[in-house]
Design an enzyme around this catalytic site. Structure first.
Site, PDB file in Angstrom:
ATOM      1  N   GLU A 160       0.548 -11.824  -2.991  1.00 10.61           N
ATOM      2  CA  GLU A 160      -0.916 -11.943  -2.811  1.00 10.61           C
ATOM      3  C   GLU A 160      -1.670 -11.694  -4.119  1.00 10.61           C
ATOM      4  OE1 GLU A 160       0.996  -9.548  -1.914  1.00 10.61           O
ATOM      5  OE2 GLU A 160       0.039  -7.609  -2.264  1.00 10.61           O
ATOM      6  N   ARG A 176      13.068   3.282  -0.740  1.00 10.67           N
ATOM      7  CA  ARG A 176      11.688   3.361  -1.252  1.00 10.67           C
ATOM      8  C   ARG A 176      11.709   3.654  -2.754  1.00 10.67           C
ATOM      9  NH1 ARG A 176       8.232   7.700   1.181  1.00 10.67           N
ATOM     10  NH2 ARG A 176       6.484   6.505   0.383  1.00 10.67           N
ATOM     11  N   CYS A 199       6.243  -5.263   0.305  1.00 10.15           N
ATOM     12  CA  CYS A 199       6.348  -3.946  -0.314  1.00 10.15           C
ATOM     13  C   CYS A 199       6.294  -2.818   0.731  1.00 10.15           C
ATOM     14  CB  CYS A 199       5.304  -3.803  -1.421  1.00 10.15           C
ATOM     15  SG  CYS A 199       5.773  -2.551  -2.623  1.00 10.15           S
ATOM     16  N   HIS A 203       4.734  -8.563  -4.414  1.00 15.21           N
ATOM     17  CA  HIS A 203       3.358  -8.792  -3.929  1.00 15.21           C
ATOM     18  C   HIS A 203       2.893 -10.213  -4.253  1.00 15.21           C
ATOM     19  CE1 HIS A 203       2.077  -4.566  -3.127  1.00 15.21           C
ATOM     20  NE2 HIS A 203       3.067  -4.298  -3.957  1.00 15.21           N
ATOM     21  N   GLY A 232       0.879  -1.167   0.000  1.00 21.67           N
ATOM     22  CA  GLY A 232       0.000   0.000   0.000  1.00 21.67           C
ATOM     23  C   GLY A 232       0.905   1.202   0.000  1.00 21.67           C
ATOM     24  N   GLU A 233       0.724   2.065   0.956  1.00 19.24           N
ATOM     25  CA  GLU A 233       1.567   3.255   1.075  1.00 19.24           C
ATOM     26  C   GLU A 233       2.101   3.286   2.511  1.00 19.24           C
ATOM     27  OE1 GLU A 233       2.650   5.450  -1.161  1.00 19.24           O
ATOM     28  OE2 GLU A 233       3.731   6.261   0.547  1.00 19.24           O
ATOM     29  N   SER A 234       3.416   3.137   2.624  1.00 18.86           N
ATOM     30  CA  SER A 234       3.995   2.965   3.964  1.00 18.86           C
ATOM     31  C   SER A 234       3.746   4.169   4.874  1.00 18.86           C
ATOM     32  CB  SER A 234       5.491   2.686   3.850  1.00 18.86           C
ATOM     33  OG  SER A 234       6.136   3.676   3.078  1.00 18.86           O
ATOM     34  N   ILE A 253       5.423  -3.344  -7.593  1.00 20.99           N
ATOM     35  CA  ILE A 253       4.636  -2.129  -7.847  1.00 20.99           C
ATOM     36  C   ILE A 253       5.239  -0.986  -7.021  1.00 20.99           C
ATOM     37  CG2 ILE A 253       2.341  -1.075  -7.738  1.00 20.99           C
ATOM     38  CD1 ILE A 253       1.215  -4.006  -7.623  1.00 20.99           C
ATOM     39  N   ARG A 254       5.886  -0.066  -7.685  1.00 24.97           N
ATOM     40  CA  ARG A 254       6.594   1.029  -6.986  1.00 24.97           C
ATOM     41  C   ARG A 254       7.354   0.474  -5.773  1.00 24.97           C
ATOM     42  NH1 ARG A 254       3.733   4.618  -4.582  1.00 24.97           N
ATOM     43  NH2 ARG A 254       1.790   3.457  -4.650  1.00 24.97           N
TER      44      ARG A 254
HETATM   45  N1  GLN Z   1       6.049   2.951  -2.754  1.00 23.04           N
HETATM   46  C1  GLN Z   1       5.185   2.537  -1.686  1.00 23.04           C
HETATM   47  C2  GLN Z   1       5.652   3.075  -0.338  1.00 23.04           C
HETATM   48  O1  GLN Z   1       6.669   3.663  -0.229  1.00 23.04           O
HETATM   49  C3  GLN Z   1       5.082   1.026  -1.604  1.00 23.04           C
HETATM   50  C4  GLN Z   1       4.359   0.481  -2.816  1.00 23.04           C
HETATM   51  C5  GLN Z   1       3.610  -0.782  -2.562  1.00 23.04           C
HETATM   52  O2  GLN Z   1       3.399  -1.230  -1.432  1.00 23.04           O
HETATM   53  N2  GLN Z   1       3.138  -1.367  -3.631  1.00 23.04           N
HETATM   54  O3  GLN Z   1       4.975   2.878   0.630  1.00 23.04           O
END
Ligand code: GLN
Length: 198
Positions: free
Chosen positions: A174, A107, A78, A172, A46-48, A136-137
């Site tokens: 999942e 990151r 992630c 990921h 997600g987004e940390s 993903i990112r």
């Molecule tokens: N770039 C996101 C972060 O810094 C992580 C991306 C992800 O969990 N798919 O949180």
């Protein structure tokens, strides 16, 4: 064994489904009572920064950090990897992590053009054959401390690491319908760690 999935933001539903497919008892965790009832925790992608922020709002940040420090097994994917890292590069201002894994994580390390990609990985511990990994990112691990085992790499950067009780992947699992990474966490990380505590 009851496994919690931190369900504040990100793709926690997919992790819950993967863990159910592994045959374990799974609960979403948002509150301290739910956290108190689990033996192990999965921290989703997600987004940390958002997950850390919400954990503080829900007043479970410190307790998660304490449980991890006292040996609760945890798996972070992630953003979850970032949240388990002791040190982050390219962090947001004042970004906090639960910590526990003696690693330095960068990151968004794979850069903008390749924000998302798939790669077939060799996973060194646990199962034969290649693993389709979705990034993903994603972060990568830039440095590992003592006692950290590297389980998979992309272009010589670690993307799966573990200590005795903690496990993290940049990718990921999942999202692929392949549950071997979750099974690995349950059987090779969480169960042995919990046996030692009892
Ligand atoms: N770039 C996101 C972060 O810094 C992580 C991306 C992800 O969990 N798919 O949180």
């Amino acid at each position: 064994m009851k496994v919690g999935v931190l369900a504040l933001q990100g793709d926690f539903r997919e992790h819950i489904n993967s863990l159910i497919a592994c045959g374990v008892d799974v609960v979403p965790v948002r509150r301290i009572q739910e956290l108190n009832g689990v033996d192990a925790l999965v921290i989703p992608g997600g987004e940390s920064t958002t997950i850390a922020h919400l954990a503080q709002t829900f007043e479970i940040f410190d307790e998660i950090r304490n449980r991890i420090a006292s040996g609760m097994p945890a798996y972070g994917s992630c953003a979850g990897m970032i949240l388990l890292a002791d040190h982050i590069l390219d962090a947001a201002k004042d970004q906090k992590t639960f910590g526990g894994l003696d690693i330095v994580v960068r990151r968004n390390a794979f850069g903008r053009q390749v924000d998302s990609f798939e790669e077939d990985l060799e996973f060194k511990d646990g199962f034969p054959g290649l693993l389709k990994a979705v990034f993903i990112r994603a972060p990568w691990v830039e440095k590992v401390g003592e006692g950290i085992e590297v389980l998979a790499t992309v272009k010589s950067h670690p993307v799966a690491v573990r200590s005795k009780t903690l496990f993290a992947t940049s990718f990921h699992p999942e999202l692929t319908g392949d549950h071997r990474i979750h099974q690995y966490f349950v059987d090779q990380v969480a169960r042995p760690a919990l046996k030692k505590v009892q």
